[in-house]
Write an enzyme that holds these catalytic residues in place. Structure first.
Site, PDB file in Angstrom:
ATOM      1  NE  ARG A 173      -2.370  -4.714  -0.951  1.00 52.25           N
ATOM      2  CZ  ARG A 173      -3.608  -5.089  -0.715  1.00 52.25           C
ATOM      3  NH1 ARG A 173      -4.580  -4.198  -0.649  1.00 52.25           N
ATOM      4  NH2 ARG A 173      -3.915  -6.353  -0.564  1.00 52.25           N
ATOM      5  CG  ASP A 175       1.325 -14.264  -6.001  1.00 49.47           C
ATOM      6  OD1 ASP A 175       2.429 -13.771  -6.309  1.00 49.47           O
ATOM      7  OD2 ASP A 175       0.920 -14.371  -4.824  1.00 49.47           O
ATOM      8  CG  ASP A 188      -1.085 -11.499  -5.376  1.00 56.02           C
ATOM      9  OD1 ASP A 188      -0.599 -11.101  -4.316  1.00 56.02           O
ATOM     10  OD2 ASP A 188      -0.674 -11.124  -6.509  1.00 56.02           O
ATOM     11  CB  THR A 205       1.204  -0.890   6.751  1.00 55.87           C
ATOM     12  OG1 THR A 205       1.922  -0.890   5.508  1.00 55.87           O
ATOM     13  CG2 THR A 205       2.168  -1.181   7.897  1.00 55.87           C
TER      14      THR A 205
HETATM   15  C1  PRP Z   1      -1.336  -5.349  -5.919  1.00 57.75           C
HETATM   16  C2  PRP Z   1      -2.059  -4.782  -7.123  1.00 57.75           C
HETATM   17  C3  PRP Z   1      -2.007  -3.300  -6.854  1.00 57.75           C
HETATM   18  C4  PRP Z   1      -2.168  -3.229  -5.361  1.00 57.75           C
HETATM   19  C5  PRP Z   1      -3.603  -2.909  -5.050  1.00 57.75           C
HETATM   20  O1  PRP Z   1       0.021  -5.278  -6.118  1.00 57.75           O
HETATM   21  O2  PRP Z   1      -1.499  -5.150  -8.344  1.00 57.75           O
HETATM   22  O3  PRP Z   1      -0.798  -2.700  -7.255  1.00 57.75           O
HETATM   23  O4  PRP Z   1      -1.805  -4.532  -4.847  1.00 57.75           O
HETATM   24  O5  PRP Z   1      -3.794  -2.698  -3.705  1.00 57.75           O
HETATM   25  P1  PRP Z   1      -4.137  -1.266  -3.091  1.00 57.75           P
HETATM   26  O6  PRP Z   1      -5.224  -0.676  -3.934  1.00 57.75           O
HETATM   27  O7  PRP Z   1      -4.614  -1.610  -1.697  1.00 57.75           O
HETATM   28  O8  PRP Z   1      -2.898  -0.436  -3.080  1.00 57.75           O
HETATM   29  P2  PRP Z   1       1.110  -5.805  -5.083  1.00 57.75           P
HETATM   30  O9  PRP Z   1       1.551  -4.664  -4.219  1.00 57.75           O
HETATM   31  O10 PRP Z   1       0.601  -7.023  -4.390  1.00 57.75           O
HETATM   32  O11 PRP Z   1       2.352  -6.124  -5.983  1.00 57.75           O
HETATM   33  P3  PRP Z   1       2.559  -7.141  -7.205  1.00 57.75           P
HETATM   34  O12 PRP Z   1       1.873  -6.519  -8.388  1.00 57.75           O
HETATM   35  O13 PRP Z   1       4.036  -7.163  -7.363  1.00 57.75           O
HETATM   36  O14 PRP Z   1       1.982  -8.469  -6.833  1.00 57.75           O
HETATM   37  N1  URA Z   2      -3.928  -7.054  -4.866  1.00 63.62           N
HETATM   38  C1  URA Z   2      -4.394  -8.133  -5.530  1.00 63.62           C
HETATM   39  O1  URA Z   2      -3.676  -8.687  -6.368  1.00 63.62           O
HETATM   40  N2  URA Z   2      -5.628  -8.572  -5.241  1.00 63.62           N
HETATM   41  C2  URA Z   2      -6.424  -7.960  -4.348  1.00 63.62           C
HETATM   42  O2  URA Z   2      -7.570  -8.418  -4.148  1.00 63.62           O
HETATM   43  C3  URA Z   2      -5.928  -6.846  -3.659  1.00 63.62           C
HETATM   44  C4  URA Z   2      -4.679  -6.401  -3.942  1.00 63.62           C
END
Ligand code: PRP
Ligand code: URA
Length: 230
Positions: free
Chosen positions: A125, A224, A221, A129
């Site tokens: 994500r 993380d 997150d 944006t």
């Molecule tokens: C996070 C989460 C989802 C997304 C959710 O991943 O694990 O994939 O954000 O957000 P959305 O519903 O608004 O699309 P991220 O893109 O941060 O990647 P990561 O898993 O590598 O931390």
């Molecule tokens: N991704 C996450 O890991 N946490 C949130 O709250 C939203 C997106």
């Protein structure tokens, strides 16, 4: 970034800006949406949300919650007869972890159904944006699945889940489900409206998104916190 995605002053507009976010009550009764009511799930969710829970314990909890969800999400799998009075799961079962936060939940499904196929899909994500961008795709071309579960702990704006289901639909899988840990009403409604033909299983439905697209109260997150990358 195009004009329609930019507010005056050059700041990107986010998907949930300018539209009222639905309340929890408005999405609770959506068709094909399953929100866990299991007391053990609620107990584990409290530990998961705790700010003091460190990555090793957080990852373990994601896997345990993922296993409880795997049981709930697979309750309606089709069986086929093997011999008289015996049955086995019909066809292949696929799990698509949305990288990277979905990795722990894919392990949960593997514990419950050891011969699941794991189809990795990398979506990140964009923090400016909130649009999901595909960066990795290990989906096989040969599809012989009864069902595929897209797994990702967080359903925030719904962009990542919607894109993942779009990508999986193009593979022609007969049945798809989304399995997540925490959903915001906004993302749950978007996913349900965009893909009314899939089942959606989550452990908890939270209150809202904040102005950065994070789920409130949420847990921060999820990637993380699982992998210790603060
Ligand atoms: C996070 C989460 C989802 C997304 C959710 O991943 O694990 O994939 O954000 O957000 P959305 O519903 O608004 O699309 P991220 O893109 O941060 O990647 P990561 O898993 O590598 O931390
Ligand atoms: N991704 C996450 O890991 N946490 C949130 O709250 C939203 C997106």
């Amino acid at each position: 970034m195009n004009e329609t995605n930019t507010q005056y002053g050059g700041r990107p507009s986010l998907p949930m800006q300018g539209v009222p976010q639905p309340k929890r009550d408005e999405v609770l009764g959506l068709p094909r949406v399953h929100i866990s009511t299991h007391p053990v799930m609620a107990h584990k969710m409290t530990a998961l949300r705790d700010k003091n829970t460190q990555p090793p314990e957080f990852y373990r909890l994601v896997k345990e919650i993922g296993m409880l969800l795997a049981y709930e999400a697979t309750a309606n799998l089709a069986l086929e007869p093997v011999e008289i009075e015996r049955r086995r799961l019909a066809g292949g079962i696929g799990v698509t972890p949305i990288l990277r936060a979905g990795l722990g939940m894919a392990e949960s499904f593997r514990e419950v159904i050891p011969d699941v196929q794991i189809w990795h899909l990398g979506l990140r994500r964009d923090e400016n944006t909130l649009q999901a961008m595909e960066y990795y795709n290990q989906l096989p071309h040969k599809v012989d699945l009864q069902v595929c579960y897209a797994v990702d702990p967080m359903l925030a704006t719904g962009g990542s889940a919607i894109d993942a289901i779009n990508i999986l639909k193009r593979r022609g899988i007969p049945r798809l489900s989304y399995v997540g840990i925490i959903a915001a009403p906004y993302g749950l409604l978007k996913l349900s409206q965009t893909h009314p033909d899939i089942d959606i299983f989550v452990a908890a439905l939270d209150e809202s998104l904040n102005d950065r697209g994070y789920i409130m109260p949420g847990l921060g997150d999820a990637g993380d916190r699982q992998f210790g990358t603060f």
